[in-house]
Enzyme design. Structure first.
Site, PDB file in Angstrom:
ATOM      1  N   ASN A 188       0.739  -1.174   0.019  1.00 34.96           N
ATOM      2  CA  ASN A 188      -0.184  -0.063   0.082  1.00 34.96           C
ATOM      3  C   ASN A 188       0.781   1.287   0.000  1.00 34.96           C
ATOM      4  OD1 ASN A 188      -2.417   1.784   0.514  1.00 34.96           O
ATOM      5  ND2 ASN A 188      -1.190   2.212   2.122  1.00 34.96           N
ATOM      6  N   GLU A 189       1.036   1.806  -1.114  1.00 34.54           N
ATOM      7  CA  GLU A 189       1.408   3.392  -1.281  1.00 34.54           C
ATOM      8  C   GLU A 189       2.940   3.427  -1.091  1.00 34.54           C
ATOM      9  OE1 GLU A 189      -2.613   6.247  -0.060  1.00 34.54           O
ATOM     10  OE2 GLU A 189      -0.738   5.968   1.396  1.00 34.54           O
TER      11      GLU A 189
END
Length: 845
Positions: A435-436
């Site tokens: 995630n990210e």
């Protein structure tokens, strides 16, 4: 025969004898040891013993920081007596996190990973009837900080050292969650004993090839076969047997089922699940189907469905499309975080409620976010049964991660363990690398801080895809969210792959969603406070205001209240009273997300997916969730249900990015009626579009037809007689089909609309002990009519919200859970609210 005995009872909790107990209150030291729960956590054991206050209330979280900085020990007596030929294995499904397992003080296992199963054979010298089994948990804080010192500081969106150990990152605090660093035996534990090998795992690869369903079962034993053994597998009336020679530890059993019933996402077909039984027998060389002595058995369920991820480049870039059973499935998703900071409290019953709420909001996919955990068997079982697709992140979030040999080995073992564990579930459709983190490397100044050091990319582009390809090649893998499919492209490129849209919440008004044209948007969100009764249970400020100490403590986002108010100003004046502020922020959240979803869905076929941030909360907090930390639906939930409807009507601008979305401007305003069909059948229906004054007078009208194939969309340009109002502040558009699919569009923002004070008549009828019907008939235009019955009773809930009525129109709400005696209060402020209230003062009806 193999026996498995639960180790869920008989535990006590104490501080580890050689631990530094600095900061531990004297009354806690005096009371220990206390009974412990398995599965459980130190926090919940101390809470159950009455030794600590509820960490979710007021600012108690701060006063309990010492729990996560202390070393703890769980102990119980255990009968480990056994015959010499017997094998004894102690199995833990989850130890949180830095754990040492001992029997009578002798170390038999160590673990530094919350996310892996631990199985250890008990040495012969420790097998006695009255043994003491202990699990010591060293402080995850101290371990993470020591690892940071060892490998060197790496970029991190938060100051905590979560990226240096394998523990749920959100335990260390997030912009929606408290810092409650847990420890404990957080999943099931058991003692496995027997004289023959046990079935350690069964990993089914399930495929559909034409009319044939194929289940290939990879079976692993906990140790090599000492004698000839036979594996027998049964599925849908099909029986197959495989012989294991001495020394064998693995085997693959292939079963074929003719014309199986397929498993479908909900709304597109049935969720057919088939029972699978795998038996391990001794001997069995008689050739018969039932010969041999039973040794062990595994049971599970599988679903037959085909699956692929279509990222074939096209003229616009790189799509991101989930294809199930040959059908292109438009994703209407929500991000899922741990449903409680203390994970053992998330029971299957609770999951059925929460995931059922997602289904009822027309959500067909849950993305299990990478700062939490690999979700439980119960979570996946419920998703299998309800037809909810699951996208599971590998557990990396918002930070650079070391790639040193020690952590890399741990991550590979963790990945293999969880891919194997979750393979049986047809609901699981995607593994995502992180995630990210790729976004962070591009845009968060990581490259300067890293100065050439590794940061996790090797996990996302090499290790993890190799594990998935090796263990479960039937499921697709994507390197990250957001990610455009190549490090040569910016990860948030609207033309490629997955996009996160966070400039809107952080910087600008929600109408700027209309400037984005993503192929698939996997995060976007807008904040609001939780339900009123959730606030008043968890925050005891007097007076209660948006900036009172408890309210601010339950707002974890950076400048969260500032962003809430700046996001409200283009639409409403910021209210002075707490009651109006609460309603205005909840309404604005619902409007923002509905606006974004409708815009993104209207881009079909360019866009085939939205995943809103977020479905749920882990505690009572002002956040992006649609369902708050006490399980109550915010107005956003009702907006999700409408904007994610299988058949959607929406009116969108046609004159470039923003266009008429920027309400209040006087430039050219082309408008189109868009019909979006996420159903498996074509949609052919007449639609009437009217331009009306607020008093209901029809100024222009058009009847047209929506014609769209399954999973398609249709667009009808509206003539100027509809798209160009005479009095923008006093008119609206209403489009409606004969079956009740409806949408409205106003030409100005609320603060510039000529609302009348909300006037209406009501009837209230209690039809059972638990149910009250409230009918509201509009005398004036009522926009976004809402009932908030939890203000009267925390258990009360209404079936509908955000209803817009023209003069003379009526709507009946069903309220459940309201005790007798308060029925008439349902039609008074602050329970009954409309958007009108926030613009013009109410007066007597």
């Amino acid at each position: 025969m193999i026996t498995r005995t639960s180790l869920s009872t008989g535990w006590t909790l104490r501080i580890a004898s050689d631990a530094v107990a600095s900061g531990v209150p004297e009354h806690v030291l005096a009371a220990l040891p206390v009974p412990a729960t398995v599965p459980g956590t130190v926090h919940t054991d101390l809470l159950a013993a009455g030794l600590v206050p509820d960490p979710y209330v007021d600012r108690n979280e701060i006063t309990l920081d010492w729990i996560g900085r202390t070393d703890w020990c769980y102990e119980r007596s255990i009968d480990l007596s056994a015959a010499p030929e017997e094998e004894l294995v102690i199995a833990f499904d989850g130890l949180d996190t830095v754990a040492t397992v001992t029997v009578d003080g002798e170390v038999i296992a160590r673990s530094e990973n919350m996310h892996r199963r631990v199985e250890v054979s008990v040495p012969v010298g420790l097998r006695r009837e009255d043994a003491v089994l202990a699990v010591r948990f060293d402080s995850a804080w101290r371990f993470g900080e020591a690892e940071r010192d060892r490998v060197g500081a790496l970029p991190n969106a938060y100051p905590a050292p979560f990226n240096y150990l394998r523990k749920a990152a959100s335990n260390f605090g997030w912009d929606w969650g408290p810092t409650l660093v847990t420890a404990g035996i957080w999943r099931d534990a058991r003692l496995v004993r027997g004289t023959a090998p046990a079935i350690r795992r069964v990993s089914p690869t399930v495929l559909v090839e034409g009319p044939v369903g194929i289940a290939s079962l990879a079976v692993e034993l906990d140790r090599p076969a000492p004698v000839p053994l036979r594996l027998r597998a049964e599925l849908a009336g099909t029986h197959v047997a495989v012989d294991l020679e001495p020394g064998a530890r693995t085997a693959t059993v292939r079963l074929e089922v003719q014309d199986p019933e397929l498993w479908w996402p909900h709304g597109l077909g049935a969720q057919r699940l088939y029972d699978v039984v795998v038996r391990l027998d001794e001997s069995g060389h008689d050739g018969g189907p039932d010969g041999g002595t039973p040794v062990d058995e595994w049971t599970g369920r599988v679903g037959f469905r085909s699956l692929r991820l279509d990222t074939t480049p096209d003229a616009d870039g790189t799509p991101f499309v989930v294809v199930v059973n040959g059908a292109t499935v438009p994703i209407r998703g929500a991000n899922w975080i741990p449903d409680d900071c203390f994970l053992p409290r998330v029971t299957e019953e609770r999951l059925r409620v929460r995931i059922g709420q997602a289904v009822d909001a027309n959500t067909n996919l849950l993305r299990v976010w990478g700062g939490g955990v690999y979700e439980s068997e119960a979570f996946y079982r419920v998703c299998d049964e309800l037809g909810v697709l699951v996208w599971q992140d590998f557990l990396f979030a918002c930070a650079a991660y070391p790639e040193d040999e020690r952590l890399a080995a741990e991550i590979e073992a963790e990945a293999r363990d969880n891919v194997e564990r979750l393979m049986p579930h047809p609901s699981l459709v995607l593994w995502n690398g992180n995630n990210e983190n790729i976004w962070g490397w591009f845009d968060w100044h990581w490259q300067e801080a890293l100065d050439g050091r590794e940061w996790g990319l090797g996990y996302y582009l090499k290790l993890l895809p190799e594990v998935v390809a090796d263990v479960d090649p039937s499921r697709p893998y994507w390197a990250g969210s957001p990610y455009s499919g190549s490090m040569e492209l910016h990860p948030n490129d609207d033309d490629h792959g997955l996009t996160h849209v966070w400039d809107v919440w952080n910087q600008v008004d929600y109408t700027v969603y209309a400037h984005h044209r993503p192929r698939f948007v996997s995060e976007f969100g807008w904040q609001a406070p939780p339900a009123w009764s959730t606030i008043t249970r968890s925050v005891r400020d007097a007076p209660l205001t948006p900036t009172s100490p408890g309210m601010l403590h339950h707002q974890k986002a950076e400048d969260g209240n500032g962003k809430l108010e700046r996001g409200l100003v283009p639409h409403f004046a910021v209210p002075e009273s707490m009651t109006d502020w609460h309603f205005a922020m909840q309404l604005n959240q619902a409007r923002a997300i509905a606006f974004g979803i409708e815009h993104f869905r209207s881009l079909r076929p360019r866009n085939f997916g939205t995943i809103v941030w977020q479905l749920n909360d882990c505690w009572p907090v002002t956040s992006w969730a649609a369902i708050d930390g006490d399980g109550r639906k915010k107005p956003l939930w009702y907006a999700l249900r409408s904007s994610q409807a299988t058949r959607l009507l929406t009116i969108q601008p046609t004159d470039g990015p923003g266009g008429a979305a920027a309400a209040g401007t006087d430039g050219p305003r082309g408008l189109a009626l868009v019909g979006v069909n996420d159903g498996g059948e074509a949609w052919r229906e007449y639609v009437t579009v009217r331009r009306l004054r607020f008093d209901g007078t029809v100024l222009a009208e058009l009847t047209t037809r929506i014609v769209t194939d399954r999973f398609g969309s249709a667009r009808v340009e509206l003539p100027d007689a509809l798209a160009r109002p005479d009095e923008p502040g006093a008119e609206l558009l209403v489009a409606e089909t004969s079956t009740g699919v409806r949408t409205e569009r106003f030409f100005r923002e609320d603060r510039d609309l000529a609302y009348s004070p909300a006037r209406f008549t009501t009837t209230v009828e209690r039809v059972s002990d638990d149910t009250v019907l409230v009918t509201v008939t509009a005398t004036t235009l009522l926009r976004d009519l809402v009932l908030l019955p939890d203000r009267l009773s925390p258990s009360a809930e209404v079936d509908d919200a955000l209803v817009t009525l023209l003069p003379g129109q009526a709507h009946t709400f069903t309220v459940r859970g309201l005790p007798p005696g308060q029925d008439s209060d349902l039609v008074e402020r602050p329970v009954l609210r409309t958007a009108n209230d926030l613009v013009v003062p109410s007066r007597d009806r």
